[in-house]
Scaffold this motif. Sequence first.
Motif, PDB file in Angstrom:
ATOM      1  N   GLY A 292      29.957  -6.764  31.830  1.00 41.77           N
ATOM      2  CA  GLY A 292      30.612  -7.855  31.111  1.00 41.77           C
ATOM      3  C   GLY A 292      29.683  -8.484  30.091  1.00 41.77           C
ATOM      4  O   GLY A 292      30.075  -8.765  28.954  1.00 41.77           O
ATOM      5  N   LEU A 293      28.437  -8.683  30.488  1.00 38.93           N
ATOM      6  CA  LEU A 293      27.448  -9.225  29.554  1.00 38.93           C
ATOM      7  C   LEU A 293      27.150  -8.229  28.427  1.00 38.93           C
ATOM      8  O   LEU A 293      27.018  -8.611  27.266  1.00 38.93           O
ATOM      9  CB  LEU A 293      26.168  -9.582  30.297  1.00 38.93           C
ATOM     10  CG  LEU A 293      26.287 -10.680  31.366  1.00 38.93           C
ATOM     11  CD1 LEU A 293      25.006 -10.778  32.177  1.00 38.93           C
ATOM     12  CD2 LEU A 293      26.645 -12.004  30.736  1.00 38.93           C
ATOM     13  N   ALA A 294      27.045  -6.968  28.775  1.00 35.63           N
ATOM     14  CA  ALA A 294      26.763  -5.933  27.782  1.00 35.63           C
ATOM     15  C   ALA A 294      27.924  -5.768  26.797  1.00 35.63           C
ATOM     16  O   ALA A 294      27.706  -5.407  25.638  1.00 35.63           O
ATOM     17  CB  ALA A 294      26.472  -4.602  28.466  1.00 35.63           C
ATOM     18  N   SER A 295      29.135  -6.062  27.240  1.00 30.80           N
ATOM     19  CA  SER A 295      30.286  -5.917  26.344  1.00 30.80           C
ATOM     20  C   SER A 295      30.196  -6.884  25.173  1.00 30.80           C
ATOM     21  O   SER A 295      30.616  -6.561  24.058  1.00 30.80           O
ATOM     22  CB  SER A 295      31.596  -6.124  27.104  1.00 30.80           C
ATOM     23  OG  SER A 295      31.754  -7.471  27.487  1.00 30.80           O
ATOM     24  N   TYR A 296      29.636  -8.057  25.396  1.00 31.85           N
ATOM     25  CA  TYR A 296      29.473  -9.009  24.299  1.00 31.85           C
ATOM     26  C   TYR A 296      28.437  -8.488  23.298  1.00 31.85           C
ATOM     27  O   TYR A 296      28.624  -8.586  22.095  1.00 31.85           O
ATOM     28  CB  TYR A 296      29.067 -10.383  24.822  1.00 31.85           C
ATOM     29  CG  TYR A 296      28.883 -11.396  23.723  1.00 31.85           C
ATOM     30  CD1 TYR A 296      29.964 -11.813  22.967  1.00 31.85           C
ATOM     31  CD2 TYR A 296      27.632 -11.911  23.425  1.00 31.85           C
ATOM     32  CE1 TYR A 296      29.801 -12.723  21.932  1.00 31.85           C
ATOM     33  CE2 TYR A 296      27.459 -12.814  22.399  1.00 31.85           C
ATOM     34  CZ  TYR A 296      28.549 -13.226  21.660  1.00 31.85           C
ATOM     35  OH  TYR A 296      28.384 -14.121  20.637  1.00 31.85           O
ATOM     36  N   LYS A 297      27.370  -7.914  23.815  1.00 36.49           N
ATOM     37  CA  LYS A 297      26.362  -7.313  22.928  1.00 36.49           C
ATOM     38  C   LYS A 297      26.977  -6.161  22.129  1.00 36.49           C
ATOM     39  O   LYS A 297      26.719  -6.012  20.935  1.00 36.49           O
ATOM     40  CB  LYS A 297      25.160  -6.804  23.724  1.00 36.49           C
ATOM     41  CG  LYS A 297      24.370  -7.894  24.390  1.00 36.49           C
ATOM     42  CD  LYS A 297      23.619  -8.693  23.367  1.00 36.49           C
ATOM     43  CE  LYS A 297      22.693  -9.666  24.068  1.00 36.49           C
ATOM     44  NZ  LYS A 297      21.992 -10.519  23.152  1.00 36.49           N
ATOM     45  N   PHE A 298      27.795  -5.352  22.802  1.00 39.81           N
ATOM     46  CA  PHE A 298      28.474  -4.249  22.119  1.00 39.81           C
ATOM     47  C   PHE A 298      29.388  -4.787  21.020  1.00 39.81           C
ATOM     48  O   PHE A 298      29.386  -4.276  19.897  1.00 39.81           O
ATOM     49  CB  PHE A 298      29.291  -3.425  23.121  1.00 39.81           C
ATOM     50  CG  PHE A 298      30.181  -2.410  22.470  1.00 39.81           C
ATOM     51  CD1 PHE A 298      29.665  -1.214  22.015  1.00 39.81           C
ATOM     52  CD2 PHE A 298      31.537  -2.662  22.295  1.00 39.81           C
ATOM     53  CE1 PHE A 298      30.481  -0.281  21.392  1.00 39.81           C
ATOM     54  CE2 PHE A 298      32.352  -1.737  21.675  1.00 39.81           C
ATOM     55  CZ  PHE A 298      31.828  -0.546  21.226  1.00 39.81           C
ATOM     56  N   ALA A 299      30.166  -5.811  21.337  1.00 43.29           N
ATOM     57  CA  ALA A 299      31.070  -6.395  20.344  1.00 43.29           C
ATOM     58  C   ALA A 299      30.285  -6.915  19.145  1.00 43.29           C
ATOM     59  O   ALA A 299      30.697  -6.717  17.994  1.00 43.29           O
ATOM     60  CB  ALA A 299      31.899  -7.517  20.973  1.00 43.29           C
ATOM     61  N   LYS A 300      29.143  -7.539  19.399  1.00 40.88           N
ATOM     62  CA  LYS A 300      28.329  -8.045  18.291  1.00 40.88           C
ATOM     63  C   LYS A 300      27.817  -6.907  17.409  1.00 40.88           C
ATOM     64  O   LYS A 300      27.712  -7.060  16.195  1.00 40.88           O
ATOM     65  CB  LYS A 300      27.162  -8.872  18.834  1.00 40.88           C
ATOM     66  CG  LYS A 300      27.589 -10.250  19.307  1.00 40.88           C
ATOM     67  CD  LYS A 300      26.470 -11.050  19.910  1.00 40.88           C
ATOM     68  CE  LYS A 300      25.328 -11.274  18.981  1.00 40.88           C
ATOM     69  NZ  LYS A 300      24.293 -12.171  19.509  1.00 40.88           N
ATOM     70  N   ILE A 301      27.517  -5.776  18.012  1.00 39.78           N
ATOM     71  CA  ILE A 301      27.067  -4.612  17.231  1.00 39.78           C
ATOM     72  C   ILE A 301      28.191  -4.124  16.315  1.00 39.78           C
ATOM     73  O   ILE A 301      27.977  -3.842  15.134  1.00 39.78           O
ATOM     74  CB  ILE A 301      26.569  -3.488  18.157  1.00 39.78           C
ATOM     75  CG1 ILE A 301      25.255  -3.901  18.818  1.00 39.78           C
ATOM     76  CG2 ILE A 301      26.412  -2.173  17.398  1.00 39.78           C
ATOM     77  CD1 ILE A 301      24.815  -2.993  19.938  1.00 39.78           C
ATOM     78  N   VAL A 302      29.401  -4.050  16.845  1.00 36.50           N
ATOM     79  CA  VAL A 302      30.534  -3.611  16.020  1.00 36.50           C
ATOM     80  C   VAL A 302      30.854  -4.670  14.967  1.00 36.50           C
ATOM     81  O   VAL A 302      31.134  -4.341  13.815  1.00 36.50           O
ATOM     82  CB  VAL A 302      31.770  -3.287  16.888  1.00 36.50           C
ATOM     83  CG1 VAL A 302      32.944  -2.881  16.013  1.00 36.50           C
ATOM     84  CG2 VAL A 302      31.448  -2.176  17.879  1.00 36.50           C
ATOM     85  N   TRP A 303      30.795  -5.943  15.328  1.00 39.61           N
ATOM     86  CA  TRP A 303      31.038  -7.010  14.354  1.00 39.61           C
ATOM     87  C   TRP A 303      29.997  -6.990  13.238  1.00 39.61           C
ATOM     88  O   TRP A 303      30.253  -7.450  12.129  1.00 39.61           O
ATOM     89  CB  TRP A 303      31.034  -8.373  15.024  1.00 39.61           C
ATOM     90  CG  TRP A 303      32.166  -8.616  15.963  1.00 39.61           C
ATOM     91  CD1 TRP A 303      33.392  -8.013  15.957  1.00 39.61           C
ATOM     92  CD2 TRP A 303      32.179  -9.524  17.060  1.00 39.61           C
ATOM     93  NE1 TRP A 303      34.162  -8.492  16.988  1.00 39.61           N
ATOM     94  CE2 TRP A 303      33.442  -9.417  17.682  1.00 39.61           C
ATOM     95  CE3 TRP A 303      31.243 -10.408  17.598  1.00 39.61           C
ATOM     96  CZ2 TRP A 303      33.788 -10.173  18.785  1.00 39.61           C
ATOM     97  CZ3 TRP A 303      31.597 -11.155  18.695  1.00 39.61           C
ATOM     98  CH2 TRP A 303      32.863 -11.041  19.288  1.00 39.61           C
ATOM     99  N   ALA A 304      28.819  -6.462  13.528  1.00 39.07           N
ATOM    100  CA  ALA A 304      27.757  -6.395  12.522  1.00 39.07           C
ATOM    101  C   ALA A 304      28.121  -5.467  11.361  1.00 39.07           C
ATOM    102  O   ALA A 304      27.469  -5.497  10.323  1.00 39.07           O
ATOM    103  CB  ALA A 304      26.444  -5.948  13.160  1.00 39.07           C
ATOM    104  N   LEU A 305      29.169  -4.667  11.535  1.00 40.62           N
ATOM    105  CA  LEU A 305      29.661  -3.873  10.411  1.00 40.62           C
ATOM    106  C   LEU A 305      30.230  -4.779   9.324  1.00 40.62           C
ATOM    107  O   LEU A 305      30.493  -4.323   8.213  1.00 40.62           O
ATOM    108  CB  LEU A 305      30.728  -2.863  10.875  1.00 40.62           C
ATOM    109  CG  LEU A 305      30.238  -1.740  11.780  1.00 40.62           C
ATOM    110  CD1 LEU A 305      31.412  -0.936  12.312  1.00 40.62           C
ATOM    111  CD2 LEU A 305      29.270  -0.846  11.031  1.00 40.62           C
ATOM    112  N   ASP A 306      30.455  -6.046   9.666  1.00 42.38           N
ATOM    113  CA  ASP A 306      30.835  -7.077   8.696  1.00 42.38           C
ATOM    114  C   ASP A 306      32.114  -6.703   7.948  1.00 42.38           C
ATOM    115  O   ASP A 306      32.167  -6.747   6.723  1.00 42.38           O
ATOM    116  CB  ASP A 306      29.669  -7.286   7.714  1.00 42.38           C
ATOM    117  CG  ASP A 306      29.635  -8.691   7.153  1.00 42.38           C
ATOM    118  OD1 ASP A 306      30.204  -9.594   7.790  1.00 42.38           O
ATOM    119  OD2 ASP A 306      29.051  -8.867   6.085  1.00 42.38           O
TER     120      ASP A 306
END
Length: 156
Positions: A134-148
């Motif tokens: 669950g914690l890692a999913s937020y990090k994953f989402a931030k990585i995808v969001w970094a595509l801006d």
Amino acid sequence: MVVSDISRVLLGQLPAEEFVTPFSASLMYFIITMGLGWSLRTINIKFIPEPVQSYIGSFLATLEMCAYFFENNFIFKHFGSVWLFIAVVVECFIANRTFYGASENPCHAFLMFMEGQISIVTALARIAMQTLAGLASYKFAKIVWALDMVPDHRER
């Protein structure tokens, strides 16, 4: 339009001051999440030995399902509850077909313990793995969001 948006983002041709449509951004988010989740679960099934396989499977299933819901807020904001419902149904359908017996729900480990199928140590280990997912999913989402892709992703 969607294919053009996807190619511009994935090939790095999207200028910093431009964004894709919200539909394209959500579609790319789900394609990346589903594709990566399915690929990692397939590798897990084929190459990881059984005692560890169930823990990794639960971790990956939880990570993917939690990552979906970070984007579901975006869908609700831009498209409303009907499209949110459609997205959740598609996510559940994909999960049902590709999780290969892994569970994204920590309650499943607790239920298996209560039914005597696994020990308390195994149940707690699975629940701990799913909590980390669950914690890692937020990090994953931030990585995808970094595509801006859209302003909302940039703000997050």
